[in-house]
Design an enzyme around this catalytic site. Structure first.
Site, PDB file in Angstrom:
ATOM      1  N   HIS A  81      20.741  40.260 -43.998  1.00  0.00           N
ATOM      2  CA  HIS A  81      20.191  40.145 -42.634  1.00  0.00           C
ATOM      3  C   HIS A  81      18.667  40.222 -42.655  1.00  0.00           C
ATOM      4  CE1 HIS A  81      24.268  41.843 -41.319  1.00  0.00           C
ATOM      5  NE2 HIS A  81      24.206  40.634 -40.798  1.00  0.00           N
ATOM      6  N   LYS A  97      35.405  45.479 -29.706  1.00  0.00           N
ATOM      7  CA  LYS A  97      35.328  45.553 -31.173  1.00  0.00           C
ATOM      8  C   LYS A  97      34.971  46.977 -31.583  1.00  0.00           C
ATOM      9  CE  LYS A  97      33.103  43.142 -35.081  1.00  0.00           C
ATOM     10  NZ  LYS A  97      32.083  42.134 -35.449  1.00  0.00           N
ATOM     11  N   ARG A 113      25.480  31.705 -45.270  1.00  0.00           N
ATOM     12  CA  ARG A 113      25.663  32.235 -46.621  1.00  0.00           C
ATOM     13  C   ARG A 113      26.389  31.248 -47.534  1.00  0.00           C
ATOM     14  NH1 ARG A 113      28.965  37.217 -44.500  1.00  0.00           N
ATOM     15  NH2 ARG A 113      29.744  35.444 -43.316  1.00  0.00           N
ATOM     16  N   SER A 123      28.594  42.752 -43.779  1.00  0.00           N
ATOM     17  CA  SER A 123      28.595  44.174 -43.419  1.00  0.00           C
ATOM     18  C   SER A 123      29.971  44.790 -43.655  1.00  0.00           C
ATOM     19  CB  SER A 123      28.192  44.338 -41.961  1.00  0.00           C
ATOM     20  OG  SER A 123      26.889  43.850 -41.727  1.00  0.00           O
TER      21      SER A 123
HETATM   22  O1  LIG Z   1      27.232  40.627 -42.477  1.00  0.00           O
HETATM   23  C1  LIG Z   1      27.820  39.709 -41.892  1.00  0.00           C
HETATM   24  O2  LIG Z   1      28.958  39.806 -41.346  1.00  0.00           O
HETATM   25  C2  LIG Z   1      27.133  38.344 -41.824  1.00  0.00           C
HETATM   26  C3  LIG Z   1      27.749  37.298 -41.117  1.00  0.00           C
HETATM   27  C4  LIG Z   1      27.144  36.052 -41.070  1.00  0.00           C
HETATM   28  C5  LIG Z   1      25.919  35.861 -41.708  1.00  0.00           C
HETATM   29  N1  LIG Z   1      25.108  34.772 -41.827  1.00  0.00           N
HETATM   30  N2  LIG Z   1      24.004  35.087 -42.546  1.00  0.00           N
HETATM   31  C6  LIG Z   1      24.119  36.367 -42.901  1.00  0.00           C
HETATM   32 BR1  LIG Z   1      22.823  37.269 -43.908  1.00  0.00          BR
HETATM   33  C7  LIG Z   1      25.310  36.911 -42.398  1.00  0.00           C
HETATM   34  C8  LIG Z   1      25.913  38.168 -42.465  1.00  0.00           C
END
Ligand SMILES: O=C(O)c1ccc2[nH]nc(Br)c2c1
Length: 160
Positions: free
Chosen positions: A17, A41, A90, A127
């Protein structure tokens, strides 16, 4: 004044992030990191805790501020004069959902979404995965800012 939002749950924020936030901070006059309030959530950290942690780890960028929002992201953008949504990608698996959201948001209000490929070293980061690994004693020390690692370790210990 160009302004972008980096929306997310940030439960908690990871180095992936921060990679996106820091790079966006170099492109826009202001970046708003906005924590999603989703009452349905269950999260490990409260909205207040997540925004506090984010403020601490984004203090290095003077043009970054942290906020939270409930409801449609496009309404938040309109109310805060935000021209662009910045999302990290990602892997190809992120693209389908993010493309659908970007097209819907553009359809609704014309707000643009800019996709930023994450640094490959963070392509596996989520996360939820970091929390699971940490909960079973795995070493996630290189995946989180130190202050967030401390908070995560403490919270997981409280729950045992
Ligand atoms: O931590 C996540 O759930 C999550 C989700 C979607 C994500 N896109 N880019 C990043 Br860095 C990212 C992180």
């Amino acid at each position: 004044m160009t302004r972008a939002v980096c929306p997310g749950s940030y439960d908690p924020a990871t180095n992936g992030h921060l990679d996106i936030i820091g790079r966006a901070a170099g492109l826009f006059d202001e970046v708003v990191v906005s924590v999603l309030i989703n009452k349905s959530k269950k999260t490990l950290f409260s909205v207040e805790e997540r925004t506090e942690m984010l403020r601490e780890v984004t203090a290095q960028w003077p043009n970054v501020r942290v906020d939270s929002w409930h409801g449609l992201l496009v309404d938040y953008c309109r109310e805060n004069d935000i021209q662009a949504i910045v999302k990290g990608l990602r892997a190809v698996s992120d693209y389908d959902y993010e493309l659908q959201m970007a097209q819907m948001n553009h359809q609704l209000t014309g707000v643009e979404t800019l996709f930023m490929p994450t640094n490959p070293i963070y392509s596996f980061l989520a996360s939820s995965l970091v929390k699971d690994v940490a909960n079973y004693g795995g070493d996630v020390s290189t995946l989180l800012p130190p202050s967030i690692l401390t908070r995560l370790t403490q919270r997981l210990a409280e729950r045992r």
